[in-house]
Design a protein around this motif. Structure first.
Motif, mmCIF file in Angstrom:
data_model
loop_
_atom_site.group_PDB
_atom_site.id
_atom_site.type_symbol
_atom_site.label_atom_id
_atom_site.label_comp_id
_atom_site.label_asym_id
_atom_site.label_seq_id
_atom_site.Cartn_x
_atom_site.Cartn_y
_atom_site.Cartn_z
ATOM 1 N N LYS A 150 -9.997 -3.841 2.840
ATOM 2 C CA LYS A 150 -8.861 -3.301 3.448
ATOM 3 C C LYS A 150 -8.215 -4.516 3.579
ATOM 4 O O LYS A 150 -6.860 -4.591 4.169
ATOM 5 C CB LYS A 150 -9.665 -2.793 4.660
ATOM 6 C CG LYS A 150 -10.009 -1.411 4.477
ATOM 7 C CD LYS A 150 -9.526 0.020 3.415
ATOM 8 C CE LYS A 150 -10.170 0.763 3.746
ATOM 9 N NZ LYS A 150 -11.194 1.389 4.368
ATOM 10 N N ASP A 151 -8.888 -5.626 3.841
ATOM 11 C CA ASP A 151 -8.001 -6.124 4.139
ATOM 12 C C ASP A 151 -6.947 -6.794 3.011
ATOM 13 O O ASP A 151 -5.944 -7.733 3.661
ATOM 14 C CB ASP A 151 -8.629 -8.238 4.406
ATOM 15 C CG ASP A 151 -9.915 -8.156 6.257
ATOM 16 O OD1 ASP A 151 -8.997 -7.236 6.941
ATOM 17 O OD2 ASP A 151 -10.419 -8.604 5.417
ATOM 18 N N ALA A 152 -7.123 -7.452 2.060
ATOM 19 C CA ALA A 152 -6.676 -7.319 1.166
ATOM 20 C C ALA A 152 -5.533 -6.273 0.488
ATOM 21 O O ALA A 152 -4.205 -6.847 0.048
ATOM 22 C CB ALA A 152 -7.715 -7.068 -0.571
ATOM 23 N N LEU A 153 -5.569 -5.430 1.139
ATOM 24 C CA LEU A 153 -4.288 -4.165 0.726
ATOM 25 C C LEU A 153 -3.706 -4.651 2.028
ATOM 26 O O LEU A 153 -2.119 -4.660 1.559
ATOM 27 C CB LEU A 153 -4.495 -2.906 1.951
ATOM 28 C CG LEU A 153 -5.658 -1.790 0.875
ATOM 29 C CD1 LEU A 153 -6.038 -0.386 1.851
ATOM 30 C CD2 LEU A 153 -5.104 -1.332 -0.515
ATOM 31 N N ARG A 154 -3.625 -5.289 3.411
ATOM 32 C CA ARG A 154 -2.386 -6.121 4.032
ATOM 33 C C ARG A 154 -1.325 -7.015 3.468
ATOM 34 O O ARG A 154 -0.356 -7.299 3.568
ATOM 35 C CB ARG A 154 -2.872 -6.764 4.731
ATOM 36 C CG ARG A 154 -3.149 -6.006 6.438
ATOM 37 C CD ARG A 154 -3.827 -6.302 7.754
ATOM 38 N NE ARG A 154 -4.644 -6.871 7.531
ATOM 39 C CZ ARG A 154 -5.703 -6.787 8.152
ATOM 40 N NH1 ARG A 154 -6.096 -4.938 7.805
ATOM 41 N NH2 ARG A 154 -6.797 -7.723 7.433
ATOM 42 N N ASP A 155 -2.255 -7.629 1.889
ATOM 43 C CA ASP A 155 -0.960 -8.784 0.959
ATOM 44 C C ASP A 155 -0.709 -8.235 0.235
ATOM 45 O O ASP A 155 -0.422 -8.842 -1.254
ATOM 46 C CB ASP A 155 -2.100 -9.552 1.214
ATOM 47 C CG ASP A 155 -2.588 -10.979 1.997
ATOM 48 O OD1 ASP A 155 -1.815 -10.888 3.122
ATOM 49 O OD2 ASP A 155 -3.530 -11.081 2.364
ATOM 50 N N GLY A 156 -0.827 -6.489 0.088
ATOM 51 C CA GLY A 156 -0.127 -5.770 -1.437
ATOM 52 C C GLY A 156 -0.903 -5.543 -2.479
ATOM 53 O O GLY A 156 -0.272 -5.745 -2.998
ATOM 54 N N GLN A 157 -1.893 -6.034 -2.502
ATOM 55 C CA GLN A 157 -3.257 -6.218 -3.077
ATOM 56 C C GLN A 157 -4.603 -5.304 -3.208
ATOM 57 O O GLN A 157 -4.873 -4.473 -1.875
ATOM 58 C CB GLN A 157 -4.170 -7.222 -3.164
ATOM 59 C CG GLN A 157 -3.327 -8.724 -3.423
ATOM 60 C CD GLN A 157 -3.941 -9.832 -3.289
ATOM 61 O OE1 GLN A 157 -5.149 -10.059 -2.419
ATOM 62 N NE2 GLN A 157 -2.917 -11.513 -3.880
ATOM 63 N N ILE A 158 -5.118 -4.322 -3.956
ATOM 64 C CA ILE A 158 -5.937 -3.424 -4.308
ATOM 65 C C ILE A 158 -7.203 -3.875 -4.804
ATOM 66 O O ILE A 158 -7.276 -4.374 -6.003
ATOM 67 C CB ILE A 158 -5.316 -2.528 -5.000
ATOM 68 C CG1 ILE A 158 -4.566 -1.676 -4.686
ATOM 69 C CG2 ILE A 158 -6.593 -0.804 -5.468
ATOM 70 C CD1 ILE A 158 -3.444 -0.502 -5.142
ATOM 71 N N ARG A 159 -7.609 -4.160 -4.326
ATOM 72 C CA ARG A 159 -9.685 -4.268 -4.741
ATOM 73 C C ARG A 159 -10.884 -3.527 -4.907
ATOM 74 O O ARG A 159 -11.039 -3.169 -3.551
ATOM 75 C CB ARG A 159 -9.704 -5.733 -4.101
ATOM 76 C CG ARG A 159 -9.066 -7.001 -4.042
ATOM 77 C CD ARG A 159 -9.124 -7.577 -5.012
ATOM 78 N NE ARG A 159 -8.158 -8.258 -5.652
ATOM 79 C CZ ARG A 159 -6.419 -8.666 -5.897
ATOM 80 N NH1 ARG A 159 -6.335 -7.309 -5.999
ATOM 81 N NH2 ARG A 159 -6.034 -9.172 -5.932
ATOM 82 N N LEU A 160 -10.706 -2.810 -5.408
ATOM 83 C CA LEU A 160 -11.546 -1.366 -5.681
ATOM 84 C C LEU A 160 -12.974 -2.047 -5.545
ATOM 85 O O LEU A 160 -13.234 -2.670 -7.272
ATOM 86 C CB LEU A 160 -11.346 -0.289 -6.215
ATOM 87 C CG LEU A 160 -11.708 1.080 -6.643
ATOM 88 C CD1 LEU A 160 -11.570 1.633 -5.373
ATOM 89 C CD2 LEU A 160 -11.453 1.790 -7.765
ATOM 90 N N HIS A 161 -14.013 -2.285 -5.409
ATOM 91 C CA HIS A 161 -15.124 -2.318 -5.636
ATOM 92 C C HIS A 161 -16.233 -1.491 -5.999
ATOM 93 O O HIS A 161 -17.027 -0.700 -4.982
ATOM 94 C CB HIS A 161 -16.101 -3.031 -4.272
ATOM 95 C CG HIS A 161 -15.253 -4.309 -4.205
ATOM 96 N ND1 HIS A 161 -14.765 -5.479 -4.685
ATOM 97 C CD2 HIS A 161 -14.384 -4.502 -2.443
ATOM 98 C CE1 HIS A 161 -14.116 -6.459 -3.787
ATOM 99 N NE2 HIS A 161 -13.558 -5.662 -2.739
#
Length: 206
Positions: free
Chosen positions: A74-85
């Motif tokens: 969810k932190d990466a979303l604020r930077d316009g990034q999607i990180r799906l683990h």
């Protein structure tokens, strides 16, 4: 804005590995309010993950194959990034996936700021199956994006851009042609010089 990719990122991993599927927004917008649904393309399709306004839907709605093994940074979303683990991979996780993403709904225009469909392919092999053949562990992808593969630690796998490969081949071919041309010019100059020297050394005919 809407975007869709015909190509897919290819991820290679082994059983029990953890991976991170990653995309970056081209417009670098805050994606704190994002809707996303990811599926495994099968018959029938299986829900890998879903969130609404960046809140995870209950795991009970996921396919049981993936329950408890998928989360988004969810932190990466604020930077316009999607990180799906995706953790503790299984061989049956192999297949084609797609994710529908929509972020930042504008109440005035009644439109999403960004809508996109992302594709990726996952190939999970039994542990040790590729041992001794590490050169085959990374499979060239048809995507221009990088893929991060994190098996029990951190290992980065970068996909190759076929456009860059083709451009490199053209540049290499051009360089070879230039070198051959230069060599031919030098050889011609040397032959002319030798002929000139021989002509000067030749005795005059009386």
């Amino acid at each position: 804005m809407s975007a869709g990719k015909e190509t897919a990122i290819f991820y290679q991993a082994e059983e029990d590995d953890d991976i991170t599927i990653r995309w970056d927004s081209t417009i670098k917008t805050n994606m704190s309010l994002t809707n996303m649904r990811c599926f495994l393309w099968s018959n029938p399709s299986k829900l890998l993950y879903e969130m609404f306004n960046s809140v995870d839907v209950p795991e009970s709605q996921q396919d049981q194959q993936f329950a408890g093994r998928v989360q988004v940074d969810k932190d990466a979303l604020r930077d316009g990034q999607i990180r799906l683990h995706v953790s503790r991979l299984r061989t049956e996780d192999s297949g084609n996936y797609w994710c529908d993403v929509a972020t930042n709904y504008d109440q005035v225009t009644e439109r999403w700021l960004l809508q996109t469909t992302e594709h990726f392919v996952l190939n999970v092999t039994s542990r040790g199956e590729n041992r001794g053949h590490e050169e085959h562990n990374v499979i060239t992808t048809v995507s221009t994006e990088d893929a991060e593969h994190t098996p029990r630690g951190s290992k980065e796998v970068r996909s190759q851009d076929p456009n860059k490969v083709a451009t490199g081949a053209v540049l290499l071919f051009g360089a070879i042609i230039c070198l051959l041309g230069a060599a031919q010019w030098c050889l011609s100059a040397l032959i002319r010089r030798c002929n000139k020297v021989q002509h000067q050394d030749r005795p005059a005919i009386i």
